[in-house]
Design a protein around this motif. Structure first.
Motif, short mmCIF file in Angstrom:
data_model
loop_
_atom_site.label_atom_id
_atom_site.label_comp_id
_atom_site.label_asym_id
_atom_site.label_seq_id
_atom_site.Cartn_x
_atom_site.Cartn_y
_atom_site.Cartn_z
N ASP A 47 0.82 -1.22 0.00
CA ASP A 47 0.00 0.00 0.00
C ASP A 47 0.85 1.27 0.00
OD1 ASP A 47 -2.31 -1.56 0.15
OD2 ASP A 47 -2.28 -1.57 2.35
N ASP A 48 2.00 1.22 0.69
CA ASP A 48 2.88 2.38 0.83
C ASP A 48 4.21 2.15 0.14
OD1 ASP A 48 0.98 3.70 2.43
OD2 ASP A 48 1.74 2.72 4.24
N SER A 49 4.83 3.23 -0.28
CA SER A 49 6.13 3.11 -0.94
C SER A 49 7.23 2.73 0.05
CB SER A 49 6.49 4.43 -1.62
OG SER A 49 5.56 4.75 -2.62
N TYR A 50 7.10 3.24 1.28
CA TYR A 50 8.14 3.03 2.30
C TYR A 50 7.47 2.70 3.62
CZ TYR A 50 10.90 5.44 -1.26
OH TYR A 50 11.50 5.80 -2.44
N LEU A 51 8.27 2.38 4.62
CA LEU A 51 7.72 1.96 5.90
C LEU A 51 6.88 3.04 6.57
CD1 LEU A 51 10.73 -0.03 7.39
CD2 LEU A 51 8.46 -0.94 6.81
N LEU A 52 7.22 4.32 6.34
CA LEU A 52 6.46 5.41 6.94
C LEU A 52 5.52 6.08 5.95
CD1 LEU A 52 9.06 7.15 9.31
CD2 LEU A 52 7.47 5.27 9.80
N GLY A 53 5.26 5.43 4.83
CA GLY A 53 4.36 6.01 3.84
C GLY A 53 5.07 6.32 2.54
N GLU A 54 5.07 7.57 2.16
CA GLU A 54 5.66 7.97 0.87
C GLU A 54 7.04 8.59 1.02
OE1 GLU A 54 4.27 6.99 -2.02
OE2 GLU A 54 2.95 5.98 -0.59
N GLN A 55 7.57 8.65 2.24
CA GLN A 55 8.86 9.28 2.48
C GLN A 55 9.88 8.24 2.93
OE1 GLN A 55 9.92 12.58 2.10
NE2 GLN A 55 11.94 11.80 2.67
N PHE A 56 10.99 8.11 2.21
CA PHE A 56 12.09 7.24 2.63
C PHE A 56 12.60 7.71 3.99
CE2 PHE A 56 16.62 6.45 3.03
CZ PHE A 56 16.75 5.11 2.69
N SER A 57 12.86 6.76 4.87
CA SER A 57 13.39 7.09 6.20
C SER A 57 14.54 6.15 6.55
CB SER A 57 12.30 6.98 7.26
OG SER A 57 12.02 5.61 7.55
N VAL A 58 15.16 6.43 7.69
CA VAL A 58 16.26 5.57 8.15
C VAL A 58 15.79 4.14 8.38
CG1 VAL A 58 17.55 7.48 9.15
CG2 VAL A 58 15.89 6.26 10.57
N ALA A 59 14.51 3.95 8.68
CA ALA A 59 13.99 2.58 8.87
C ALA A 59 14.09 1.77 7.58
CB ALA A 59 12.55 2.63 9.36
N ASP A 60 13.94 2.42 6.45
CA ASP A 60 14.05 1.71 5.17
C ASP A 60 15.47 1.24 4.91
OD1 ASP A 60 11.27 2.01 4.08
OD2 ASP A 60 11.76 4.12 4.35
N ALA A 61 16.45 2.04 5.32
CA ALA A 61 17.84 1.62 5.18
C ALA A 61 18.11 0.37 6.02
CB ALA A 61 18.78 2.75 5.60
#
Length: 202
Positions: free
Chosen positions: A142-156
């Motif tokens: 549903d989302d591009s990244y773990l926090l929605g549409e914004q890349f964050s340190v969690a994605d790394a």
């Protein structure tokens, strides 16, 4: 700053975040078998636990534990939006994801590198890991990244942990959302730069 790292280990997430920040850093490679640096210095003098990552600041202070380090780095460059603002609900959602990755995914999959584990023990770890992915994967459809549409340190961090799957014989094919996610994160310039600097890409 100095990042103490080992190629492809969990310190890769910190390395990726450093590349995202565009801050100046030096890399210090750690031999995790001997717990020594390239100059033969005892790594236990840097981190008494003997594992990476460790971040040495310009003032000589040492910061340990990946989730703490990557949040610290994100807060040095708030304009990059690598972490939500401290004190907001979204920041606690980030910490929720970092705790999930650290305790349930990192430790769950990382345990499979232990050669002392029997095949039965490995299956227990793989089944537990699979159950966690069953919950996580739909979010990334549903989302591009773990926090929605914004890349964050969690994605790394998640990218780093999932990159270990082929090394321990864990197939992500059951979760095509995660395969697509990995491919997308891998294309980021910061990830390409970190992988090249660690000798993991030609």
């Amino acid at each position: 700053m100095k990042l103490y790292y080992s190629p492809g280990a969990c310190s890769l997430s910190t390395h990726i975040v450093l590349c995202e920040t565009e801050l100046t850093y030096d890399l210090v490679r750690v031999d995790l078998n001997t717990k020594s640096l390239e100059n033969k210095q005892d790594f236990y003098k840097i981190n008494p636990f003997g594992y990476v990552p460790a971040l040495e600041l310009k003032n000589g202070k040492i910061l340990l534990e990946g989730p703490a380090i990557i949040q610290y780095l994100a807060d040095q460059v708030p304009e990059k939006q690598l972490a939500p603002v401290n004190g907001t609900f979204e920041r606690y959602q980030l910490q929720q994801q970092l705790n999930l990755i650290s305790t349930e995914l990192h430790k769950g999959l990382g345990g499979l590198f232990n050669p002392a584990f029997s095949s039965d023990t490995q299956e227990i770890f793989k089944n537990n890991f699979s159950r966690r992915l069953d919950v996580l994967a739909p979010k990334l459809s549903d989302d591009s990244y773990l926090l929605g549409e914004q890349f964050s340190v969690a994605d790394a961090y998640l990218f780093t942990v999932l990159s270990w799957c082929p090394m321990v014989g864990f197939d992500l094919a059951k979760w095509p959302e995660l395969v697509t996610y990995q491919q997308k994160i891998a294309r980021r310039p910061s990830v390409q730069k970190a992988l090249k600097e660690e000798g993991l890409l030609d």
